[in-house]
Design a protein around this motif. Structure first.
Motif, PDB file in Angstrom:
ATOM      1  N   GLN A 237       0.846  -1.120  -0.007  1.00  0.00           N
ATOM      2  CA  GLN A 237      -0.077  -0.148  -0.191  1.00  0.00           C
ATOM      3  C   GLN A 237       0.818   1.153   0.051  1.00  0.00           C
ATOM      4  OE1 GLN A 237      -2.947   0.334   3.198  1.00  0.00           O
ATOM      5  NE2 GLN A 237      -2.673   2.605   3.055  1.00  0.00           N
ATOM      6  N   GLU A 239       3.995   1.486  -1.110  1.00  0.00           N
ATOM      7  CA  GLU A 239       4.498   1.560  -2.462  1.00  0.00           C
ATOM      8  C   GLU A 239       3.756   2.051  -3.614  1.00  0.00           C
ATOM      9  OE1 GLU A 239       6.234  -2.002  -3.833  1.00  0.00           O
ATOM     10  OE2 GLU A 239       6.560  -1.334  -5.620  1.00  0.00           O
ATOM     11  N   PHE A 240       2.329   1.871  -3.366  1.00  0.00           N
ATOM     12  CA  PHE A 240       1.335   2.200  -4.368  1.00  0.00           C
ATOM     13  C   PHE A 240       1.170   3.777  -4.178  1.00  0.00           C
ATOM     14  CE2 PHE A 240      -0.971  -1.785  -6.214  1.00  0.00           C
ATOM     15  CZ  PHE A 240       0.073  -2.478  -6.574  1.00  0.00           C
ATOM     16  N   GLU A 241       0.756   4.150  -3.013  1.00  0.00           N
ATOM     17  CA  GLU A 241       0.508   5.537  -2.502  1.00  0.00           C
ATOM     18  C   GLU A 241       1.739   6.258  -3.147  1.00  0.00           C
ATOM     19  OE1 GLU A 241      -2.841   5.832   0.768  1.00  0.00           O
ATOM     20  OE2 GLU A 241      -0.677   5.530   1.536  1.00  0.00           O
ATOM     21  N   LEU A 243       3.912   5.667  -5.656  1.00  0.00           N
ATOM     22  CA  LEU A 243       3.943   5.917  -7.022  1.00  0.00           C
ATOM     23  C   LEU A 243       2.745   6.589  -7.600  1.00  0.00           C
ATOM     24  CD1 LEU A 243       4.476   2.104  -7.879  1.00  0.00           C
ATOM     25  CD2 LEU A 243       5.896   3.997  -8.536  1.00  0.00           C
ATOM     26  N   LEU A 244       1.404   6.820  -6.923  1.00  0.00           N
ATOM     27  CA  LEU A 244       0.635   7.606  -7.172  1.00  0.00           C
ATOM     28  C   LEU A 244       0.678   8.990  -6.895  1.00  0.00           C
ATOM     29  CD1 LEU A 244      -2.895   5.419  -5.931  1.00  0.00           C
ATOM     30  CD2 LEU A 244      -2.053   6.056  -8.365  1.00  0.00           C
ATOM     31  N   ASP A 245       1.689   9.451  -6.214  1.00  0.00           N
ATOM     32  CA  ASP A 245       1.802  10.755  -5.969  1.00  0.00           C
ATOM     33  C   ASP A 245       2.092  11.811  -7.250  1.00  0.00           C
ATOM     34  OD1 ASP A 245       1.345  11.073  -3.298  1.00  0.00           O
ATOM     35  OD2 ASP A 245       3.309  10.559  -2.791  1.00  0.00           O
TER      36      ASP A 245
ATOM     37  N   PHE B  69       0.507   3.721 -14.291  1.00  0.00           N
ATOM     38  CA  PHE B  69       0.880   3.074 -12.905  1.00  0.00           C
ATOM     39  C   PHE B  69       1.470   1.654 -12.982  1.00  0.00           C
ATOM     40  CE2 PHE B  69      -0.453   0.585  -9.135  1.00  0.00           C
ATOM     41  CZ  PHE B  69       0.092   1.407  -8.126  1.00  0.00           C
ATOM     42  N   LYS B 125      -5.535   6.947  -0.898  1.00  0.00           N
ATOM     43  CA  LYS B 125      -5.474   6.926  -2.165  1.00  0.00           C
ATOM     44  C   LYS B 125      -6.073   5.609  -3.021  1.00  0.00           C
ATOM     45  CE  LYS B 125      -1.830  10.024  -2.401  1.00  0.00           C
ATOM     46  NZ  LYS B 125      -0.270  10.093  -2.253  1.00  0.00           N
ATOM     47  N   LEU B 126      -6.141   4.601  -2.062  1.00  0.00           N
ATOM     48  CA  LEU B 126      -6.546   3.404  -2.816  1.00  0.00           C
ATOM     49  C   LEU B 126      -7.895   2.729  -2.077  1.00  0.00           C
ATOM     50  CD1 LEU B 126      -2.988   1.657  -2.075  1.00  0.00           C
ATOM     51  CD2 LEU B 126      -4.054   2.100  -4.210  1.00  0.00           C
ATOM     52  N   TYR B 128     -10.015  -1.047  -2.274  1.00  0.00           N
ATOM     53  CA  TYR B 128     -10.034  -2.581  -2.826  1.00  0.00           C
ATOM     54  C   TYR B 128     -11.402  -3.096  -2.611  1.00  0.00           C
ATOM     55  CZ  TYR B 128      -4.785  -2.383  -1.720  1.00  0.00           C
ATOM     56  OH  TYR B 128      -3.417  -2.409  -1.723  1.00  0.00           O
TER      57      TYR B 128
END
Lengths: 245, 193
Positions: A237, A239-241, A243-245, B69, B125-126, B128
């Motif tokens: 999570q 890492e994904f956040e 990358l979304l920045d 992404f 931001k996510l 699921y």
């Protein structure tokens, strides 16, 4: 008496498993680290190629015929294979002190014994599959090197040595005829269930690497504790956040 | 006066919680809709024989996923060094690989059924969407769709806890290492099948 002991195949299995445990304990690797060390890669690749050939010329044609059987028959075989391996889960749930898994798998095993496991009388109740390899992981024994076995396919050394012990649990020396019927059924049923995954592996740029990754990931997910899996989810999570920045 | 301020502050908190909850509910509903739209489009793609409609459906699928992404996540820090042209080629090839995957399992995808079990917000931001999938061959397959809450696009799919992004990343890693100064060569080899 001495001959009887020597003839007992379980003694050999235990000896082999013990030898592997010694080898495992010498591997300086953290069990939480799911990267499997692959020092035997060139040999493993040869065995993988052999398995691929075996699959192409033997298992795949058999599976094509097996595919034509009615869904209920295939489901029955798959249920029976799972039921037959439940004693291994029961014993290893006890070793790992997982009381809930122990009781759920025991009750389900007894209940489905009424149909010899061919029909699942309680499909809603689920339990986690446990084996001796997962028990070893639970007690922090390292995974050891990655190996590819003829016919059986990918394993870690820990997983393989666990399999030998598990064999002694599910099949005593007197009921080998029982084992000789479940093993082909298991191979057939698994080949059929995972036929899509197998096709994807063969279509990959490097099938050997793909099989290794899928085995490692799947094995890690099935034997790791909830805490460790949640930690992994949190890392992903983050890492994904980022990358979304 | 103090009593008035007290009630105003309480009201602001209640309203704040109310709006936050309704905003979160909105994100969850949109994510759920996106997943069902995606699966319906895959089904239509798999059942369609007209190549022009197939192209239209694949364009619709492309709109629902965050390919930028996915590429960044699979290639890792090396992505920054890749030039724009190579980035475009890589993304196109990655998407084509996904379409080929559907083509390979057409019969399975025609009958795909998704049973939603839960939707959870993860961090800021996510979101699921978790559930299970039934295909012709495999029943009750655990699946998690990971979407961005802002863009409402699919970022990753986890099947039986195995992440698609992670698998791709591990698969590409050794080849990237071998061709770290030649991304075009890497693309050529990786997508050679």
């Amino acid at each position: 008496m001495f001959n009887r002991i020597l003839n007992n195949k379980n003694i050999y299995k235990l000896f082999l498993a013990q030898l592997m445990l010694i080898l495992l304990s010498s591997c300086a690797q953290n069990s939480a680290n799911k990267e499997i060390h692959d020092p035997l890669e060139s040999m493993n690749r040869s065995v993988f190629k052999f398995n691929q050939g075996l699959d192409k010329y033997v298992l795949k044609p058999i599976n094509t015929e097996y595919e034509k059987l009615p869904e209920n028959v295939k489901k029955g075989v798959s249920n029976h294979v799972k039921w037959a391996s439940t004693p291994v889960t029961i014993v290893n749930s006890a070793i790992q002190l997982e009381a809930e898994n122990f009781s759920t798998s025991s009750i389900k095993f007894l209940l489905n014994s009424l149909t010899l496991g061919f029909y699942d009388l309680d499909p809603e109740t689920k339990y986690k599959t446990r084996d001796f390899g997962s028990s070893l992981a639970n007690y922090n024994v390292s995974s050891g090197p990655y190996i590819v076995l003829p016919i059986l396919g990918p394993r870690s050394l820990r997983h393989f040595s666990g399999n030998i012990i598990d064999q002694s649990v599910s099949n005593g020396p007197k009921n080998y005829s029982y084992n000789s019927t479940t093993l082909p059924m298991r191979i057939l049923s698994n080949r059929n269930t995972y036929s899509n995954v197998i096709e994807d592996i063969y279509n990959a740029q490097d099938p050997y690497l793909k099989a290794k990754i899928l085995y490692t990931e799947n094995r890690f997910n099935s034997i790791s504790s909830t805490k460790l899996l949640e930690q992994q989810k949190q890392d992903e999570q983050d890492e994904f956040e980022k990358l979304l920045d | 006066m103090n009593l008035k301020n007290y009630w105003i502050s309480k009201l602001i908190i209640i309203l704040g919680v109310f709006f936050l909850n309704s905003a979160n509910a909105d994100i969850k509903i949109k994510a759920s809709q996106q997943v069902s739209n995606f699966l319906n489009t895959i089904k239509e793609f798999a059942s369609e024989k007209d190549s022009l409609i197939k192209i239209k459906r694949s364009d619709e699928l492309l709109d629902m996923v965050d390919l930028e992404f996915m590429s960044k996540a699979t290639i890792g820090k090396h992505w920054k060094k890749v030039n724009d042209n190579e980035k475009i080629i890589f993304k196109r090839k990655l998407f084509n690989k996904f379409i080929q995957f559907i083509d390979l399992h057409l019969e399975d995808f025609k009958e795909i059924k998704f049973q939603e079990k839960s939707i959870k917000l993860r961090g800021q931001k996510l979101v699921y969407v978790t559930g299970s999938i039934d295909t012709k061959k495999i029943k009750n397959l655990d699946i998690t769709w990971k979407l961005s809450s802002k863009e409402n696009k699919i970022l990753d799919v986890e099947i039986e806890k195995i992440s698609l992004i992670k698998t791709q990343k591990l698969e590409m890693r050794p080849l990237l290492k071998k061709n770290k100064n030649n991304f075009s060569q890497f693309i050529k080899i990786y997508f050679s099948n």
